[in-house]
Design a protein around this motif. Structure first.
Motif, short mmCIF file in Angstrom:
data_model
loop_
_atom_site.label_atom_id
_atom_site.label_comp_id
_atom_site.label_asym_id
_atom_site.label_seq_id
_atom_site.Cartn_x
_atom_site.Cartn_y
_atom_site.Cartn_z
N ASN A 8 0.87 -1.17 0.00
CA ASN A 8 0.00 0.00 0.00
C ASN A 8 0.92 1.23 0.00
O ASN A 8 1.35 1.69 1.05
N ARG A 263 -7.09 -1.29 9.54
CA ARG A 263 -7.73 -1.85 8.35
C ARG A 263 -7.65 -3.39 8.37
O ARG A 263 -8.62 -4.07 8.04
N ASN A 362 -5.14 -1.94 1.58
CA ASN A 362 -5.81 -1.01 0.66
C ASN A 362 -7.04 -1.64 -0.02
O ASN A 362 -7.53 -1.13 -1.02
N ILE A 363 -7.52 -2.74 0.53
CA ILE A 363 -8.75 -3.34 -0.02
C ILE A 363 -9.92 -2.40 0.30
O ILE A 363 -10.01 -1.85 1.41
N THR A 364 -10.80 -2.19 -0.67
CA THR A 364 -11.93 -1.28 -0.43
C THR A 364 -13.12 -2.05 0.17
O THR A 364 -13.17 -3.28 0.08
N ASP A 365 -14.05 -1.32 0.75
CA ASP A 365 -15.26 -1.96 1.30
C ASP A 365 -16.01 -2.68 0.20
O ASP A 365 -16.58 -3.76 0.42
N GLN A 366 -16.00 -2.08 -0.98
CA GLN A 366 -16.69 -2.68 -2.11
C GLN A 366 -16.06 -4.02 -2.50
O GLN A 366 -16.76 -5.01 -2.74
N GLU A 367 -14.72 -4.05 -2.51
CA GLU A 367 -14.02 -5.31 -2.82
C GLU A 367 -14.29 -6.37 -1.75
O GLU A 367 -14.49 -7.55 -2.06
#
Ligand SMILES: *Cc1c(COP(=O)(O)O)cnc(C)c1O
Length: 381
Positions: A8, A263, A362-367
């Protein structure tokens, strides 16, 4: 593709790297190395940090600094990344492999204590492994996935048997033990800054700890054991130094460590919540998420009511999601079949049931949502 654990990297890493280039400090000399050592040491309560080229080399030089000699035996869990055992062999010592407990997947102190009582005796002040006649020289607990081992108990055993402790904390940066500093609970503690760890320096490692003499010795040994700039050396050293370029990235990453840890813990909570009720599925142990670095998160599949780990990985890949099994223990690797090995019932019952899931900082909530939805469908089908 949603990947497992990727670096990240932000703007500051670029700024610091540009500074290395501008100032010409790109190699093993430069201000970022000592700054990175001081900052990592400081945040874990250590008087000194020794930066190295990798986690593996920090483990190796740590063992040497604690007095492990060729022909000795070093205790470690079988359930670990191969580097733990490799570092022991790099010192021409033998691993004595121990089982883990089911709560944290770290070395089981009761079983270790029993094995030491059963298999060793003290001869001329040395702890001798009776069957082989070899000296037992150190204990290397591993903080699996950033879960702390039972260090109070392990320190008691180390005291009883007069053994030094080198903790493999490769993935446990930023964690503390019951409110105590990481550096206070082992003679030496080793981190890794490989690309898939919580913070990265591109590659690298570091030793901290409560044994200042061992740290000084590790620093000396890892920098070729040089005693003067005029090509004077006082023993066979190693070129295990970290470069200023690596340390520059490390210094920049360190500024974001607490956010990264938050995170990682969030990812663990999301998977735990989403998959708690599934038939044949268990969540990772150590429910005290705030005391773990939660390096990777994932699930345990019983592979009776669920598909196999391999099958789930293949199916997820079809949906552009990376998932992998976790560590294959040391005692089943061909090059370690001859190692001294205790009962492995817990290790054998768990290691091939673990699936690790995307856990990048750095994984998004959407992912995360995509992973949960896709995996839920696979597990229900
Ligand atoms: C990553 C890791 C290492 C090795 O670190 P490198 O920097 O890759 O050499 C050692 N032990 C454990 C438990 C690890 O997870």
């Amino acid at each position: 593709m949603i990947l497992m654990a990727i670096p990240n990297i932000g703007d500051l890493e670029g700024e610091y790297l540009a500074e290395c280039v501008r100032t010409n400090f790109v190699s093993t000399v430069g201000p970022f190395v000592s700054r990175f050592e001081a900052e990592v040491a400081d945040m874990h309560g250590s008087e000194m940090g020794v930066a190295t080229s990798a986690g593996t080399t920090s483990l190796h030089v740590g063992l040497v600094a604690l007095g492990v000699k060729p022909g000795d035996i070093v205790i470690c869990p079988s359930f670990t990344f191969i580097a733990t055992a490799n570092a022991i062999r790099h010192q021409h010592a033998d691993a004595w492999l121990m089982d883990i407990n089911s709560e944290t997947w770290t070395i089981d102190p009761d079983k270790m204590d029993e094995a030491l009582k059963r298999e060793t005796s003290r001869i001329d002040g040395e702890l001798i492994h009776t069957k082989s006649g070899k000296r037992v020289a150190a204990i290397v607990p591993v903080y699996t996935l950033g879960n702390l081992a039972e260090m109070d108990h392990i320190n008691q055993i180390a005291k009883d048997f007069k053994l030094p402790i080198l903790a493999d904390a490769a993935a446990a940066i930023g964690v503390n033990y019951k409110g105590r500093n990481l550096s206070d609970i082992a003679d030496l503690t080793s981190f890794s800054f490989n690309g898939n760890k919580t913070i990265t320096s591109g590659g690298g490692g570091m030793l901290i700890g409560r044994n200042l003499d061992a740290l000084k010795r590790a620093k000396h040994l890892s920098t070729t054991a040089r005693t003067s700039p005029n090509y004077d050396y006082d023993e066979v050293g190693f070129n295990y130094r970290m470069t200023n370029i690596q340390a520059a990235v490390g210094c920049a990453q360190l500024k974001r460590l607490s956010g990264f840890l938050e995170r990682k813990r969030h990812v663990r909570r999301v998977y735990n919540k989403a998959f708690s009720g599934f038939d044949g599925v268990s969540i990772f142990p150590n429910h005290d998420i705030n005391n773990s670095a939660c390096w990777f998160s994932g699930l345990i599949l019983d592979q009776v009511k669920t598909p196999t780990v391999q099958d789930v990985c293949v199916q997820l890949k079809g949906h552009k999601i990376e998932a992998r099994p976790f560590w294959k223990p040391v005692h089943v690797q061909p090059q370690y079949l001859q190692s001294f090995c205790e009962d492995m019932s817990e290790t054998n019952s768990i290691w091939d049931k673990i699936i690790t899931l995307p856990s990048s900082t750095n994984i998004t909530d959407q992912e995360l949502d995509v992973v949960v939805t896709t995996l839920s469908k696979i597990l229900k089908s």
